[in-house]
Write an enzyme that holds these catalytic residues in place. Sequence first.
Site, PDB file in Angstrom:
ATOM      1  N   ARG A  49       0.842  -1.198   0.000  1.00 45.06           N
ATOM      2  CA  ARG A  49       0.000   0.000   0.000  1.00 45.06           C
ATOM      3  C   ARG A  49       0.879   1.251   0.000  1.00 45.06           C
ATOM      4  O   ARG A  49       1.897   1.309   0.702  1.00 45.06           O
ATOM      5  CB  ARG A  49      -0.886   0.038   1.252  1.00 45.06           C
ATOM      6  CG  ARG A  49      -2.122  -0.836   1.174  1.00 45.06           C
ATOM      7  CD  ARG A  49      -3.130  -0.310   0.146  1.00 45.06           C
ATOM      8  NE  ARG A  49      -4.322  -1.150   0.033  1.00 45.06           N
ATOM      9  CZ  ARG A  49      -4.449  -2.187  -0.776  1.00 45.06           C
ATOM     10  NH1 ARG A  49      -3.461  -2.549  -1.554  1.00 45.06           N
ATOM     11  NH2 ARG A  49      -5.584  -2.878  -0.813  1.00 45.06           N
ATOM     12  N   HIS A  97      -1.215  -0.108  -9.641  1.00 44.91           N
ATOM     13  CA  HIS A  97      -1.878  -1.039  -8.719  1.00 44.91           C
ATOM     14  C   HIS A  97      -2.426  -2.255  -9.484  1.00 44.91           C
ATOM     15  O   HIS A  97      -3.611  -2.584  -9.416  1.00 44.91           O
ATOM     16  CB  HIS A  97      -3.014  -0.327  -7.967  1.00 44.91           C
ATOM     17  CG  HIS A  97      -3.278  -0.949  -6.629  1.00 44.91           C
ATOM     18  ND1 HIS A  97      -3.381  -0.222  -5.474  1.00 44.91           N
ATOM     19  CD2 HIS A  97      -3.428  -2.241  -6.263  1.00 44.91           C
ATOM     20  CE1 HIS A  97      -3.604  -1.041  -4.453  1.00 44.91           C
ATOM     21  NE2 HIS A  97      -3.630  -2.273  -4.916  1.00 44.91           N
ATOM     22  N   GLU A 120      -2.537   7.643  -5.025  1.00 43.02           N
ATOM     23  CA  GLU A 120      -2.912   7.017  -6.296  1.00 43.02           C
ATOM     24  C   GLU A 120      -4.387   7.130  -6.640  1.00 43.02           C
ATOM     25  O   GLU A 120      -4.769   7.006  -7.812  1.00 43.02           O
ATOM     26  CB  GLU A 120      -2.525   5.533  -6.284  1.00 43.02           C
ATOM     27  CG  GLU A 120      -3.403   4.678  -5.380  1.00 43.02           C
ATOM     28  CD  GLU A 120      -2.945   3.221  -5.309  1.00 43.02           C
ATOM     29  OE1 GLU A 120      -1.725   2.983  -5.212  1.00 43.02           O
ATOM     30  OE2 GLU A 120      -3.812   2.336  -5.347  1.00 43.02           O
ATOM     31  N   ASP A 146       4.052  -0.459  -7.168  1.00 41.61           N
ATOM     32  CA  ASP A 146       2.756  -0.772  -7.778  1.00 41.61           C
ATOM     33  C   ASP A 146       1.657   0.010  -7.070  1.00 41.61           C
ATOM     34  O   ASP A 146       0.509   0.001  -7.509  1.00 41.61           O
ATOM     35  CB  ASP A 146       2.492  -2.284  -7.690  1.00 41.61           C
ATOM     36  CG  ASP A 146       1.249  -2.678  -8.462  1.00 41.61           C
ATOM     37  OD1 ASP A 146       1.133  -2.255  -9.632  1.00 41.61           O
ATOM     38  OD2 ASP A 146       0.387  -3.369  -7.899  1.00 41.61           O
TER      39      ASP A 146
HETATM   40  P1  NAD Z   1      -1.865 -11.194   5.129  1.00 38.61           P
HETATM   41  O1  NAD Z   1      -2.846 -10.652   6.110  1.00 38.61           O
HETATM   42  O2  NAD Z   1      -1.880 -12.632   4.797  1.00 38.61           O
HETATM   43  O3  NAD Z   1      -0.387 -10.808   5.615  1.00 38.61           O
HETATM   44  C1  NAD Z   1      -0.038  -9.537   6.057  1.00 38.61           C
HETATM   45  C2  NAD Z   1       1.071  -9.713   7.078  1.00 38.61           C
HETATM   46  O4  NAD Z   1       1.565  -8.428   7.415  1.00 38.61           O
HETATM   47  C3  NAD Z   1       0.613 -10.376   8.386  1.00 38.61           C
HETATM   48  O5  NAD Z   1       1.429 -11.502   8.661  1.00 38.61           O
HETATM   49  C4  NAD Z   1       0.767  -9.278   9.421  1.00 38.61           C
HETATM   50  O6  NAD Z   1       1.116  -9.767  10.707  1.00 38.61           O
HETATM   51  C5  NAD Z   1       1.873  -8.450   8.804  1.00 38.61           C
HETATM   52  N1  NAD Z   1       1.962  -7.078   9.292  1.00 38.61           N
HETATM   53  C6  NAD Z   1       0.967  -6.210   9.561  1.00 38.61           C
HETATM   54  N2  NAD Z   1       1.470  -5.021   9.947  1.00 38.61           N
HETATM   55  C7  NAD Z   1       2.806  -5.155   9.937  1.00 38.61           C
HETATM   56  C8  NAD Z   1       3.896  -4.286  10.246  1.00 38.61           C
HETATM   57  N3  NAD Z   1       3.674  -3.020  10.644  1.00 38.61           N
HETATM   58  N4  NAD Z   1       5.150  -4.758  10.141  1.00 38.61           N
HETATM   59  C9  NAD Z   1       5.378  -6.030   9.726  1.00 38.61           C
HETATM   60  N5  NAD Z   1       4.407  -6.908   9.413  1.00 38.61           N
HETATM   61  C10 NAD Z   1       3.140  -6.470   9.517  1.00 38.61           C
HETATM   62  O7  NAD Z   1      -2.057 -10.292   3.809  1.00 38.61           O
HETATM   63  P2  NAD Z   1      -1.618 -10.662   2.335  1.00 38.61           P
HETATM   64  O8  NAD Z   1      -2.734 -11.376   1.656  1.00 38.61           O
HETATM   65  O9  NAD Z   1      -0.278 -11.269   2.336  1.00 38.61           O
HETATM   66  O10 NAD Z   1      -1.563  -9.197   1.687  1.00 38.61           O
HETATM   67  C11 NAD Z   1      -0.586  -8.261   2.060  1.00 38.61           C
HETATM   68  C12 NAD Z   1      -0.924  -6.919   1.493  1.00 38.61           C
HETATM   69  O11 NAD Z   1      -0.768  -6.908   0.067  1.00 38.61           O
HETATM   70  C13 NAD Z   1      -2.397  -6.500   1.620  1.00 38.61           C
HETATM   71  O12 NAD Z   1      -2.732  -6.055   2.874  1.00 38.61           O
HETATM   72  C14 NAD Z   1      -2.511  -5.421   0.578  1.00 38.61           C
HETATM   73  O13 NAD Z   1      -2.150  -4.183   1.142  1.00 38.61           O
HETATM   74  C15 NAD Z   1      -1.507  -5.826  -0.471  1.00 38.61           C
HETATM   75  N6  NAD Z   1      -2.148  -6.215  -1.735  1.00 38.61           N
HETATM   76  C16 NAD Z   1      -1.763  -5.570  -2.875  1.00 38.61           C
HETATM   77  C17 NAD Z   1      -2.330  -5.903  -4.096  1.00 38.61           C
HETATM   78  C18 NAD Z   1      -1.884  -5.258  -5.394  1.00 38.61           C
HETATM   79  O14 NAD Z   1      -2.511  -5.493  -6.445  1.00 38.61           O
HETATM   80  N7  NAD Z   1      -0.833  -4.466  -5.402  1.00 38.61           N
HETATM   81  C19 NAD Z   1      -3.320  -6.873  -4.143  1.00 38.61           C
HETATM   82  C20 NAD Z   1      -3.683  -7.514  -2.955  1.00 38.61           C
HETATM   83  C21 NAD Z   1      -3.088  -7.188  -1.759  1.00 38.61           C
END
Ligand code: NAD
Length: 331
Positions: free
Chosen positions: A236, A297, A265, A260
Amino acid sequence: MKKIMMFTIREHEREAAKAWAKNNQVEVTLSEDVLNMETVEQLKGYDGVTTQQTGKLDDRIYERLNELGIKQIAQRSAGYDMYNLEKASKNNIIISNVPSYSPNSIAEYAVTSALQLVRKTHLIEQKVMKRDFRWQVPIMAKEIKSLEVAIIGTGQIGQITAKIFNGFGSKVVGYDLYPNEQAKQYLEYKESIEEAVANADIVSIHMPATADNHHLFNEVLFNQFKDGAVFINTARGSIVDTKALLQALDSGKLSGAALDTYENESTYFPKDFRDKEISDPILEELMMRQDVILTPHIAFYTDIAVKNLVEGGLDASLSVINTGTYETRVN
Ligand code: NAD
């Protein structure tokens, strides 16, 4: 027959949405409109709504939805930071997301971006376009196998990213607020983000945006990076202080970044600005720089992910209508 409004419908979603409507015997209206205080009025007579918000929603919307008898908003993405969960709960609105529609799509993209930066393919392409076929030091690459990768946020996407880098033979370290056992197969946990990035040639972030991690990656943290590292953000935009990132690139602390997501954005992604002014100098700089790969994105954008998102949003909406809840509710 139940009626669900599908806002922010995009061309690539239509086929899956129509198939879902037929299979579930639900009337689904496909609308390109964005949910806001004006379009919410279109929900009179509907049972549910699914949308794909990118920017923050007006807080007054939850009260209006409640008045209209709508009980939920099903967001067709994993991120749900655009919703005010407290306000939603107060107005009996259940917010749901689609937490796992294809973690591979994002992980593969993060790795692809890292490879582009490390193997300098974006620079090589630019030179070839100018008929410059010389072998020169600026396009000499490193081998991924010889590099250390830091994965910050080791949930679903972070773990798959780590696993793919394992395939290259890279050393993979990681940091998470809540380390998990499964991830230990693919990476070695460090005690802090600072420790994780200290020796990493590639830093890839995979955490959600929260109130606590706004601009977590700032000047102080970038200064802890290994000289010449590349930074990948498919998580994000708000997690990164973009001005500090640009300074780190200018000073040579970082050798490249693949973004990305970008903190401002929502005005631009994923819209057509070919004939429009961009009034964001930072965005323009990101677009122009040779050491930045900026994408709108799009890491999630695969055939499998799109189908899963459409079905996940509509399933959530219908479940709350019929049963009052759904497994992917977030409030
Ligand atoms: P997930 O919930 O499986 O994993 C997220 C991890 O981040 C968790 O293990 C959590 O404990 C950890 N976390 C939270 N805050 C933290 C911090 N301050 N420091 C370190 N670790 C921390 O989520 P996921 O499915 O792996 O997705 C991760 C992120 O990817 C989403 O939240 C979203 O922002 C992003 N995403 C981006 C796109 C894209 O198209 N660019 C698409 C989907 C998701």
